[in-house]
Design a protein around this motif. Structure first.
Motif, PDB file in Angstrom:
ATOM      1  N   THR A  10     -48.347  -1.401 -58.285  1.00 29.41           N
ATOM      2  CA  THR A  10     -49.224  -0.715 -57.334  1.00 29.41           C
ATOM      3  C   THR A  10     -49.985  -1.769 -56.533  1.00 29.41           C
ATOM      4  N   ARG A  11     -50.921  -1.299 -55.724  1.00 24.46           N
ATOM      5  CA  ARG A  11     -51.724  -2.232 -54.938  1.00 24.46           C
ATOM      6  C   ARG A  11     -52.528  -3.187 -55.816  1.00 24.46           C
ATOM      7  N   THR A  33     -53.249   6.396 -63.503  1.00 25.36           N
ATOM      8  CA  THR A  33     -53.735   6.998 -62.250  1.00 25.36           C
ATOM      9  C   THR A  33     -52.871   8.219 -61.988  1.00 25.36           C
ATOM     10  N   ARG A  34     -53.256   9.006 -61.019  1.00 26.37           N
ATOM     11  CA  ARG A  34     -52.391  10.104 -60.589  1.00 26.37           C
ATOM     12  C   ARG A  34     -51.122   9.519 -59.984  1.00 26.37           C
ATOM     13  N   ASN A  50     -62.521   7.145 -56.933  1.00 22.61           N
ATOM     14  CA  ASN A  50     -61.465   8.157 -56.860  1.00 22.61           C
ATOM     15  C   ASN A  50     -60.381   7.909 -57.892  1.00 22.61           C
ATOM     16  N   LYS A  52     -58.609   5.293 -58.334  1.00 22.72           N
ATOM     17  CA  LYS A  52     -57.497   4.505 -57.824  1.00 22.72           C
ATOM     18  C   LYS A  52     -57.568   3.078 -58.357  1.00 22.72           C
ATOM     19  N   VAL A  53     -56.463   2.364 -58.198  1.00 24.27           N
ATOM     20  CA  VAL A  53     -56.440   0.932 -58.468  1.00 24.27           C
ATOM     21  C   VAL A  53     -56.088   0.226 -57.169  1.00 24.27           C
ATOM     22  N   PRO A  54     -56.628  -0.984 -56.933  1.00 22.19           N
ATOM     23  CA  PRO A  54     -57.400  -1.799 -57.860  1.00 22.19           C
ATOM     24  C   PRO A  54     -58.901  -1.478 -57.845  1.00 22.19           C
ATOM     25  N   GLU A  65     -61.875  -1.187 -53.655  1.00 19.63           N
ATOM     26  CA  GLU A  65     -61.237  -1.276 -52.331  1.00 19.63           C
ATOM     27  C   GLU A  65     -60.799  -2.723 -52.083  1.00 19.63           C
ATOM     28  N   SER A  66     -59.505  -2.831 -51.738  1.00 21.08           N
ATOM     29  CA  SER A  66     -58.854  -4.144 -51.687  1.00 21.08           C
ATOM     30  C   SER A  66     -59.590  -5.191 -50.836  1.00 21.08           C
TER      31      SER A  66
HETATM   32  N1  GSH Z   1     -57.806   2.002 -50.259  1.00 21.03           N
HETATM   33  C1  GSH Z   1     -57.406   1.558 -51.585  1.00 21.03           C
HETATM   34  C2  GSH Z   1     -56.099   2.217 -51.917  1.00 21.03           C
HETATM   35  C3  GSH Z   1     -55.790   2.142 -53.389  1.00 21.03           C
HETATM   36  C4  GSH Z   1     -54.665   3.090 -53.766  1.00 21.03           C
HETATM   37  O1  GSH Z   1     -54.340   4.044 -53.053  1.00 21.03           O
HETATM   38  N2  GSH Z   1     -54.044   2.830 -54.939  1.00 21.03           N
HETATM   39  C5  GSH Z   1     -53.016   3.698 -55.444  1.00 21.03           C
HETATM   40  C6  GSH Z   1     -51.951   2.864 -56.162  1.00 21.03           C
HETATM   41  S1  GSH Z   1     -51.050   1.842 -55.052  1.00 21.03           S
HETATM   42  C7  GSH Z   1     -53.623   4.643 -56.477  1.00 21.03           C
HETATM   43  O2  GSH Z   1     -54.382   4.204 -57.317  1.00 21.03           O
HETATM   44  N3  GSH Z   1     -53.250   5.926 -56.410  1.00 21.03           N
HETATM   45  C8  GSH Z   1     -53.687   6.905 -57.364  1.00 21.03           C
HETATM   46  C9  GSH Z   1     -54.494   8.003 -56.741  1.00 21.03           C
HETATM   47  O3  GSH Z   1     -54.512   8.132 -55.511  1.00 21.03           O
HETATM   48  O4  GSH Z   1     -55.147   8.761 -57.488  1.00 21.03           O
HETATM   49  C10 GSH Z   1     -57.288   0.023 -51.620  1.00 21.03           C
HETATM   50  O5  GSH Z   1     -56.730  -0.523 -50.653  1.00 21.03           O
HETATM   51  O6  GSH Z   1     -57.741  -0.627 -52.567  1.00 21.03           O
END
Ligand code: GSH
Length: 199
Positions: A10-11, A33-34, A50, A52-54, A65-66
């Motif tokens: 993932t990111r 994560t989802r 939310n 999300k990772v990272p 946020e990256s």
């Molecule tokens: N804007 C965030 C995007 C992070 C993101 O979308 N990560 C994805 C994995 S690549 C994630 O965790 N998705 C799970 C979800 O949306 O719940 C960043 O750039 O750090």
């Protein structure tokens, strides 16, 4: 100690790459994560708002946020020269290209992927072709987005372009291909790939 909240492929993999470049002491906390298919749950240990990772925690200081994580980490390890510091002229382009990544490039890619027309002027981003042209202009000086010096901004852009190498979403460009290969050819990227899925 820095903890990276991570899910393989993932990111967040890019931040293993950055932490390896920085030779930082860190640990990886694998979280769920989802997923696209509706499976997967937000891991309560993950501090991203939310799920999300990272995300990272640095002795309890949470950064998500990256672009923010990139600035935080490169500022924390200035001696590694992975990002210009406050007062250096290159700090301006550094922050700009980091913000452009999440504020323009990612929405532009998603708009194209989802076949959503970008409302030019109203939307805060531009059609992918227009973003791509801007990045090409910056890279034509090269070899990196900030010129001679590799930085964390190249980790975000280079890995993205490597991932989309054969995608019809992006126009073919020998310059972008060579740039992406330059970035993912670094030893720290190979180490990150090896660590990515390791528990
Ligand atoms: N804007 C965030 C995007 C992070 C993101 O979308 N990560 C994805 C994995 S690549 C994630 O965790 N998705 C799970 C979800 O949306 O719940 C960043 O750039 O750090």
């Amino acid at each position: 100690m820095i903890t990276l909240f991570h899910r393989a492929k993932t990111r967040s993999t890019r931040f293993i790459f950055l932490l390896e470049e920085l030779e930082a002491a860190y640990e990886i906390q694998h979280v769920s994560t989802r997923s696209h298919d509706g499976t997967g749950i937000v891991d309560p240990r993950n501090p991203h708002p939310n799920g999300k990772v990272p995300a990272i925690s640095d002795d309890g200081v949470v950064v998500f946020e990256s672009p923010a994580i990139a600035v935080y980490l490169t500022d924390k390890f200035p001696a590694r020269r992975l990002g210009p510091t406050v007062g250096e002229p290159a700090r301006g382009p550094y922050l700009s290209w980091l913000a452009y990544y999440s504020g323009v490039l990612e929405p532009a890619v998603m708009s194209k992927f989802q076949k959503v027309e970008v409302m030019r002027v109203t939307a805060g981003w531009v059609p992918l072709e227009e973003a791509f042209e801007a990045i090409l202009r910056a890279l034509s000086v090269g070899p990196y987005l900030l010129g001679e010096t590799f930085s964390a901004v190249d980790i975000l852009y280079g890995t993205t372009f490597a991932m989309f190498a054969n995608s019809p979403l992006l126009p073919p460009s020998p310059l972008i291909s060579a740039y992406a290969q330059r970035v993912v050819g670094r030893p720290a990227f190979a180490r990150a790939q090896a660590l990515d899925a390791a528990a």
